[in-house]
Scaffold this active site. Structure first.
Site, mmCIF file in Angstrom:
data_model
loop_
_atom_site.group_PDB
_atom_site.id
_atom_site.type_symbol
_atom_site.label_atom_id
_atom_site.label_comp_id
_atom_site.label_asym_id
_atom_site.label_seq_id
_atom_site.Cartn_x
_atom_site.Cartn_y
_atom_site.Cartn_z
ATOM 1 N N CYS A 111 -9.934 24.154 0.714
ATOM 2 C CA CYS A 111 -10.817 22.749 1.260
ATOM 3 C C CYS A 111 -10.380 22.753 3.457
ATOM 4 C CB CYS A 111 -10.098 21.410 0.462
ATOM 5 S SG CYS A 111 -11.172 20.052 1.426
ATOM 6 N N HIS A 213 -10.495 21.659 -5.244
ATOM 7 C CA HIS A 213 -8.902 22.405 -5.018
ATOM 8 C C HIS A 213 -8.255 22.450 -6.309
ATOM 9 C CE1 HIS A 213 -7.691 19.796 -1.520
ATOM 10 N NE2 HIS A 213 -8.893 19.627 -1.659
ATOM 11 N N GLU A 215 -5.592 23.010 -7.788
ATOM 12 C CA GLU A 215 -4.369 22.891 -7.733
ATOM 13 C C GLU A 215 -4.109 21.594 -8.364
ATOM 14 O OE1 GLU A 215 -5.218 20.852 -3.847
ATOM 15 O OE2 GLU A 215 -5.720 22.545 -4.551
#
Length: 245
Positions: A111, A213, A215
């Site tokens: 990001c 994202h 994660e």
């Protein structure tokens, strides 16, 4: 007891309301699942400290966070606007990234990290996607885990990592790459046509940057861990070279 788990430096997040550094657990969890040991860096623009970090850590994860300020390098855009900024992170990462690149160490950007890397290499940013493209790429955090698809370019490193040309992703950004920096290779696009990911040259050090994202969605699909696993494979390969390890 000794361990050969790579030490991965993670750029910090800043909570200005509490005057505190913090970290989203997904970044740390993803690195640990992939076999590394994550360590959050201090927030500093001390060149000596950052040079030492660049030398000592095995690889670097540039995390998400506030907008890249329009005063940073080539980030300025003729239209649009910035929202929350972090001048301290801008200063830190503009020093740290070139120092890491000088060591040819593996880099993963997510990001904001994607945007920071593009600017550091000489690219530009769209400061506000809704202003330029008349669409929002910022989903509600408590909504579905994925909000749109990205189109992955066949034959790129990202394509080899993910194994798909269409990938469902989340989306929490309003900035994006405008002009990709020289030497970087686009590997993923939004339906509107702007870049959602890029990578370094095939014969260069590992560099991968994505706008979404992964994660956040580690437990939602089997693809989210793959960028981190590829990152860690590159770190181990780097460390295996005698002059590096």
């Amino acid at each position: 007891m000794t361990t050969n788990r790579p030490l991965i430096a993670v750029t910090p997040l800043m909570d200005y309301g509490r005057d505190s550094l913090w970290m989203l657990p997904g970044y740390m969890e993803a690195i640990m699942r992939a076999g590394g040991t994550p360590v959050m860096l201090p927030l500093t623009d001390d060149t000596d400290i950052l040079a030492q970090c660049a030398e000592r850590f095995d690889a670097f994860l540039f995390t998400g966070g506030p907008d890249v300020g329009p005063m940073v390098g080539a980030a300025a855009s003729a239209t649009g606007r910035s929202e929350v900024l972090s001048p301290e992170r801008d200063r830190m990462e503009s020093i740290l990234l070139p120092a890491v690149m000088a060591w040819d160490k593996p880099i993963l950007g997510i990001c904001r990290g994607c945007q920071v890397i593009n600017v550091a290499f000489g690219g530009t940013l769209v400061q506000d996607i809704p202003t330029t493209y008349h669409v929002s790429h910022r989903q509600e955090k408590d909504g579905a885990p994925f909000s749109h698809n990205v189109l992955i370019t066949a034959g790129t490193m990202l394509h080899r990592i993910i194994g798909k040309t269409v990938l469902a992703t989340n989306s929490y950004h309003h900035q994006c790459v405008k002009e990709l920096a020289p030497g970087l290779i686009p590997n993923a696009y939004a339906a509107e046509g702007f870049i959602e990911g890029f990578e370094g040259a095939p014969d260069g050090p590992f560099l991968l940057a994505v706008q979404w994202h992964p994660e956040v969605t580690l437990d939602d699909d089997e693809d989210s861990i793959k960028p981190f696993a590829a990152f860690m494979d590159a770190v181990r390969a780097y460390m295996a070279v005698p002059c590096h390890g």
